[in-house]
Scaffold this motif. Structure first.
Motif, PDB file in Angstrom:
ATOM      1  N   GLY A  79      -0.267  29.740  -0.276  1.00  0.00           N
ATOM      2  CA  GLY A  79       0.921  30.572  -0.301  1.00  0.00           C
ATOM      3  C   GLY A  79       0.857  31.669   0.746  1.00  0.00           C
ATOM      4  N   LEU A  80       1.943  32.422   0.856  1.00  0.00           N
ATOM      5  CA  LEU A  80       2.011  33.614   1.690  1.00  0.00           C
ATOM      6  C   LEU A  80       2.938  34.612   1.011  1.00  0.00           C
ATOM      7  N   LEU A  81       2.871  35.870   1.420  1.00  0.00           N
ATOM      8  CA  LEU A  81       3.753  36.897   0.881  1.00  0.00           C
ATOM      9  C   LEU A  81       4.936  37.099   1.818  1.00  0.00           C
ATOM     10  N   VAL A  82       6.121  37.176   1.242  1.00  0.00           N
ATOM     11  CA  VAL A  82       7.343  37.407   2.005  1.00  0.00           C
ATOM     12  C   VAL A  82       8.217  38.409   1.251  1.00  0.00           C
ATOM     13  N   LYS A  83       9.140  39.018   1.973  1.00  0.00           N
ATOM     14  CA  LYS A  83      10.189  39.822   1.356  1.00  0.00           C
ATOM     15  C   LYS A  83      11.462  38.984   1.346  1.00  0.00           C
ATOM     16  N   LEU A  84      12.120  38.922   0.193  1.00  0.00           N
ATOM     17  CA  LEU A  84      13.302  38.097   0.067  1.00  0.00           C
ATOM     18  C   LEU A  84      14.482  38.903  -0.435  1.00  0.00           C
ATOM     19  N   ASP A  85      15.644  38.626   0.127  1.00  0.00           N
ATOM     20  CA  ASP A  85      16.903  39.137  -0.394  1.00  0.00           C
ATOM     21  C   ASP A  85      17.502  38.027  -1.255  1.00  0.00           C
ATOM     22  N   LEU A  86      17.465  38.199  -2.571  1.00  0.00           N
ATOM     23  CA  LEU A  86      17.919  37.133  -3.460  1.00  0.00           C
ATOM     24  C   LEU A  86      19.419  36.889  -3.369  1.00  0.00           C
ATOM     25  N   ASN A  87      20.146  37.764  -2.690  1.00  0.00           N
ATOM     26  CA  ASN A  87      21.577  37.554  -2.477  1.00  0.00           C
ATOM     27  C   ASN A  87      21.848  36.739  -1.213  1.00  0.00           C
ATOM     28  N   ASN A  88      20.808  36.526  -0.426  1.00  0.00           N
ATOM     29  CA  ASN A  88      20.948  35.756   0.809  1.00  0.00           C
ATOM     30  C   ASN A  88      19.665  34.959   1.005  1.00  0.00           C
ATOM     31  N   ILE A  89      19.521  33.921   0.211  1.00  0.00           N
ATOM     32  CA  ILE A  89      18.221  33.280   0.055  1.00  0.00           C
ATOM     33  C   ILE A  89      18.109  31.931   0.765  1.00  0.00           C
ATOM     34  N   GLU A  90      19.170  31.479   1.438  1.00  0.00           N
ATOM     35  CA  GLU A  90      19.114  30.190   2.128  1.00  0.00           C
ATOM     36  C   GLU A  90      18.030  30.224   3.214  1.00  0.00           C
ATOM     37  N   HIS A  91      17.195  29.204   3.238  1.00  0.00           N
ATOM     38  CA  HIS A  91      16.175  29.086   4.268  1.00  0.00           C
ATOM     39  C   HIS A  91      15.652  27.658   4.273  1.00  0.00           C
ATOM     40  N   THR A  92      14.905  27.326   5.293  1.00  0.00           N
ATOM     41  CA  THR A  92      14.225  26.037   5.348  1.00  0.00           C
ATOM     42  C   THR A  92      12.736  26.260   5.095  1.00  0.00           C
ATOM     43  N   TRP A  93      12.039  25.178   4.773  1.00  0.00           N
ATOM     44  CA  TRP A  93      10.587  25.282   4.585  1.00  0.00           C
ATOM     45  C   TRP A  93       9.925  25.762   5.872  1.00  0.00           C
ATOM     46  N   GLU A  94      10.364  25.229   6.994  1.00  0.00           N
ATOM     47  CA  GLU A  94       9.753  25.591   8.275  1.00  0.00           C
ATOM     48  C   GLU A  94       9.932  27.074   8.571  1.00  0.00           C
ATOM     49  N   GLU A  95      11.126  27.621   8.285  1.00  0.00           N
ATOM     50  CA  GLU A  95      11.388  29.039   8.551  1.00  0.00           C
ATOM     51  C   GLU A  95      10.526  29.943   7.664  1.00  0.00           C
ATOM     52  N   ILE A  96      10.486  29.653   6.377  1.00  0.00           N
ATOM     53  CA  ILE A  96       9.852  30.577   5.426  1.00  0.00           C
ATOM     54  C   ILE A  96       8.332  30.520   5.498  1.00  0.00           C
ATOM     55  N   THR A  97       7.788  29.388   5.964  1.00  0.00           N
ATOM     56  CA  THR A  97       6.325  29.239   6.024  1.00  0.00           C
ATOM     57  C   THR A  97       5.770  29.273   7.441  1.00  0.00           C
ATOM     58  N   ASP A  98       6.657  29.480   8.441  1.00  0.00           N
ATOM     59  CA  ASP A  98       6.231  29.407   9.837  1.00  0.00           C
ATOM     60  C   ASP A  98       5.603  28.043  10.113  1.00  0.00           C
ATOM     61  N   ASN A  99       6.254  27.013   9.557  1.00  0.00           N
ATOM     62  CA  ASN A  99       5.784  25.633   9.720  1.00  0.00           C
ATOM     63  C   ASN A  99       4.337  25.461   9.267  1.00  0.00           C
ATOM     64  N   ARG A 147       7.217  38.051  -8.063  1.00  0.00           N
ATOM     65  CA  ARG A 147       7.488  36.653  -8.432  1.00  0.00           C
ATOM     66  C   ARG A 147       6.679  35.696  -7.572  1.00  0.00           C
ATOM     67  N   LEU A 148       6.613  34.466  -8.053  1.00  0.00           N
ATOM     68  CA  LEU A 148       6.195  33.313  -7.253  1.00  0.00           C
ATOM     69  C   LEU A 148       7.446  32.474  -7.029  1.00  0.00           C
ATOM     70  N   LEU A 149       7.601  31.960  -5.836  1.00  0.00           N
ATOM     71  CA  LEU A 149       8.787  31.170  -5.498  1.00  0.00           C
ATOM     72  C   LEU A 149       8.381  30.032  -4.580  1.00  0.00           C
ATOM     73  N   GLY A 150       9.133  28.977  -4.617  1.00  0.00           N
ATOM     74  CA  GLY A 150       8.909  27.865  -3.705  1.00  0.00           C
ATOM     75  C   GLY A 150      10.005  26.845  -3.865  1.00  0.00           C
ATOM     76  N   GLY A 151      10.187  26.043  -2.842  1.00  0.00           N
ATOM     77  CA  GLY A 151      11.192  24.987  -2.886  1.00  0.00           C
ATOM     78  C   GLY A 151      10.601  23.704  -3.417  1.00  0.00           C
ATOM     79  N   GLY A 152      11.269  23.117  -4.406  1.00  0.00           N
ATOM     80  CA  GLY A 152      10.822  21.850  -4.972  1.00  0.00           C
ATOM     81  C   GLY A 152      11.688  20.697  -4.497  1.00  0.00           C
ATOM     82  N   ARG A 153      11.045  19.671  -3.962  1.00  0.00           N
ATOM     83  CA  ARG A 153      11.781  18.445  -3.624  1.00  0.00           C
ATOM     84  C   ARG A 153      12.436  17.878  -4.872  1.00  0.00           C
TER      85      ARG A 153
END
Length: 221
Positions: A79-99, A147-153
């Motif tokens: 995992g990694l730590l990020v700051k998220l705006d839950l009102n604007n949460i759209e992202h890709t896996w590559e963007e949020i994890t730096d690939n 929180r813990l967050l992640g995208g599930g296939r």
């Protein structure tokens, strides 16, 4: 740093599990686990490489965990730590994890984001994925993150896409009307859905959709 020992049981046999931070000495086995878990035609360039793993243990070692069974490396979670705006949460896996290189890790982030979880196929019947996820929950609490967050296939979605949209599919999985190999697993681990995101990663079975699944730190209201 993290270390947890416990016994797991299957068909009357006991297995000693150790969850700990992984290190450079584990890189060869971690890459081997990726190869076993994602064999061809899965692209080999998407397996972990040593630069990514080096970043994990250097930039955020607390988020680099592995599990041993009777001394043999059997799986990992990152995992990694990020700051998220839950009102604007759209992202890709590559963007949020730096690939997967996590150079965007934010030590002041409020969200522990899951980059990857991987268990050697021969050990999957021991519920090691759930054990690793619980260990990350403990890391969230230790760090004081929200929180813990992640995208599930949603690999079962392609079987239902002709009759429902991804939101309806996710609702069916939550209600246990549909079983999805990934989302049902995450629900059993205590994760809850936030929303569907499109074009999360190239995934024909999920039609490129993913469900953002959250676990909230119960000590932060």
């Amino acid at each position: 740093m993290y270390r947890k020992e416990q016994y797991l049981y299957k068909q009357g046999k006991a297995y000693k599990a150790v969850v700990r931070n992984y290190s450079q000495q584990d890189f060869e086995e971690l890459i081997s686990i990726q190869k076993e878990s994602f064999p061809p035609p899965f692209p080999s360039e998407l397996w972990w490489n040593e630069e990514q793993l080096s970043n994990h243990i250097t930039l955020f070692p607390e988020g680099a965990l592995c599990v041993e069974i009777d001394g043999k490396l059997a799986g990992s979670i990152t995992g990694l730590l990020v700051k998220l705006d839950l009102n604007n949460i759209e992202h890709t896996w590559e963007e949020i994890t730096d690939n997967g290189y996590i150079r965007n890790h934010d030590k002041d982030g409020d969200t522990l984001y899951i980059v990857d979880i991987c268990v050697r196929p021969s050990y999957r019947s021991l519920d090691l994925g759930k054990l690793l996820m619980q260990s990350m929950y403990e890391t969230v609490i230790s760090l004081g993150a929200k929180r813990l967050l992640g995208g599930g296939r949603m690999p079962g979605f392609h079987k239902h896409s002709h009759e429902m949209n991804p939101e309806e599919y996710l609702e069916g999985v939550v209600k246990a009307e549909i079983r999805d190999p990934v989302i049902s697993f995450l629900l059993r681990c205590g994760r809850t859905p936030l929303q569907i995101v499109s074009n999360y990663l190239e995934d024909e079975e999920s039609h490129n959709y993913a469900a953002l699944m959250e676990w909230k730190n119960p000590f932060i209201q």
